[in-house]
Design a protein around this motif. Structure first.
Motif, short mmCIF file in Angstrom:
data_model
loop_
_atom_site.label_atom_id
_atom_site.label_comp_id
_atom_site.label_asym_id
_atom_site.label_seq_id
_atom_site.Cartn_x
_atom_site.Cartn_y
_atom_site.Cartn_z
N LYS A 276 66.90 80.48 41.21
CA LYS A 276 66.25 79.32 42.16
C LYS A 276 65.90 80.05 43.50
CE LYS A 276 68.36 75.50 39.89
NZ LYS A 276 69.42 74.20 40.24
N LEU A 277 64.85 80.61 43.74
CA LEU A 277 64.38 81.05 45.16
C LEU A 277 63.28 80.00 45.79
CD1 LEU A 277 64.04 84.76 44.06
CD2 LEU A 277 65.80 83.89 45.54
N LEU A 278 63.62 79.23 46.74
CA LEU A 278 62.66 78.16 47.09
C LEU A 278 61.82 79.01 48.51
CD1 LEU A 278 65.02 75.31 47.15
CD2 LEU A 278 63.48 75.99 45.42
N PHE A 279 60.55 78.89 48.18
CA PHE A 279 59.39 79.51 49.10
C PHE A 279 58.89 78.43 49.97
CE2 PHE A 279 59.87 82.13 45.37
CZ PHE A 279 59.80 83.28 45.90
N ARG A 280 58.42 78.78 51.14
CA ARG A 280 57.87 77.82 52.09
C ARG A 280 56.36 77.41 51.04
NH1 ARG A 280 57.97 81.30 57.40
NH2 ARG A 280 60.20 81.79 57.28
N PRO A 281 56.00 76.08 51.38
CA PRO A 281 54.90 75.93 50.64
C PRO A 281 53.62 76.68 50.71
CG PRO A 281 55.86 73.91 51.81
CD PRO A 281 56.42 75.33 52.27
#
Length: 391
Positions: A276-281
């Motif tokens: 789970k790597l969350l990126f900027r939109p």
């Protein structure tokens, strides 16, 4: 008279799923669960008059992700309430090793999106209907007693993962989940899955660890995860994620790093590690919130180091949620996979010639909700797959 006595002593056949009618139209979750519970627990004839059987509930899960959710917790809570209120022949106890020693009845079940009410065809896209089902098994005999199914209106289902599963950082195919679901698929009168029965001790300890984690008792959670780790069936993703999370919360960063390394080895050994790597939109930079992304550099460094030590190549695959145009999702998932691969190469230069990056867009969802929040974070994962190097 002897013949009649012998017949009376025989164990009656388990009731069929139709013994208590469950409608095939989609109902609100509360009503569907009550119908399901009534059908699942209709086993009075299997219990000698004047006696009681211990009942435990192995936490219900989402079929696709293997996670507990707000909906599955609500299901378990309502089934437990019905057992206490209307089934005096059952003594509900927590799912612990002590309760397992009593060879209890055990209830498990799952929820999944389906194409339509009455259907058994699973859906990986946003759906207006869910299917829920439960299985009641007898640990003493190893047999399944009941297995009813109900259908639920999607708008009444809260698919939010519970805290432990929300915080867990990795995902992969897991034998513990597979054995659970195989048992969930069993028909009344057939044996429970042998791997599931062998893993029950680990299942019980893990359940206690998750409860301790979610009430904020990290020391107890860590103790439970260590205990589960020592069980023959304890080598599973929930245990390894738990060891990482509990050590991290306790400030034991070296131990957390070691635990994350074990997660990496486990996933690579299964040929699939989702992170789970969350990126900027709309971009390839990670979210700025340090509470979310502070550990990302360590994760990628650990992955790079452990892959570099193997005689293997690596494919980095980016995924996107169901929202947005397909062409946009394809480009964005590829760009993010390329950015992650570049970071791995910086940590381990030999991976430059032993890795590649691809984007799968939104074509391989796990959750399929299209909510772009923590409910479908797995759909925006980055996967690491070891591959044989080409000449």
């Amino acid at each position: 008279m002897l013949l009649l006595a012998a017949c009376a002593a025989q164990t009656p056949s388990p009731p069929s799923a139709a013994a208590v009618a469950v409608p095939k139209e989609a109902l609100p979750l509360d009503e569907a669960v009550m119908r399901l519970a009534e059908a699942t627990l209709a086993v009075e004839k299997n219990i000698p008059p004047g006696t009681r059987r211990t009942l435990v509930i192995d936490p219900l899960i989402d079929r696709a992700s293997g996670a507990e959710t707000t909906a599955t917790r609500a299901m378990a809570s309502r089934i437990a309430a019905l057992a206490r209120d209307k089934h005096p022949e059952l003594e509900l106890k927590p799912f612990t090793l002590a309760a397992l020693d009593e060879k209890p009845l055990i209830l498990l079940g799952a929820i999944t999106a389906v194409t339509e009410a009455g259907s058994l065809t699973n859906s990986t896209e946003a759906s207006n209907t869910y299917r829920i089902w439960a299985v009641l098994g007898d640990v003493q005999t190893g047999m399944i007693l009941s297995h009813p199914t109900a259908w639920v209106r999607a708008e009444t289902v809260d698919a939010t993962p519970t805290a432990f599963f929300r915080d867990s950082v990795t995902w992969t195919d897991d034998e513990a989940k597979a054995a659970y679901l195989r048992t969930c698929a069993g028909a009344p009168g057939t044996p429970m899955d042998p791997a599931y029965l062998r893993g029950l001790r680990a299942q019980a300890v893990v359940a206690e660890g998750i409860q301790a984690y979610e009430r904020g008792d990290m020391a107890s959670a860590l103790a439970f995860y260590r205990q589960a780790d020592g069980e023959p069936s304890g080598q599973q993703l929930r245990v390894l994620n738990g060891l990482y999370l509990a050590n991290l919360e306790l400030g034991q960063r070296d131990a957390a790093r070691d635990a994350f390394g074990r997660v990496v080895d486990y996933g690579l050994g299964k040929n699939r590690l989702g992170l789970k790597l969350l990126f900027r939109p709309g971009g390839t930079a990670f979210v700025r919130d340090p509470g979310v992304s502070a550990a990302y550099p360590m994760w990628l460094e650990e992955i790079a180091s452990r892959v570099a030590q193997r005689e293997t190549c690596l494919r980095v695959t980016g995924h996107a949620s169901m929202t947005g145009a397909s062409i946009t999702n394809d480009r964005l998932s590829l760009a993010r996979a390329q950015a992650v691969r570049a970071t791995l190469v910086r940590h381990a230069p030999p991976l430059r010639d032993r890795s590649d990056a691809v984007g799968r867009g939104s074509r391989e969802p796990i959750v399929g909700l299209g909510t772009d929040d923590m409910r479908d974070a797995l759909d925006r994962r980055v996967e690491f797959t070891p591959r044989r190097c080409q000449a």
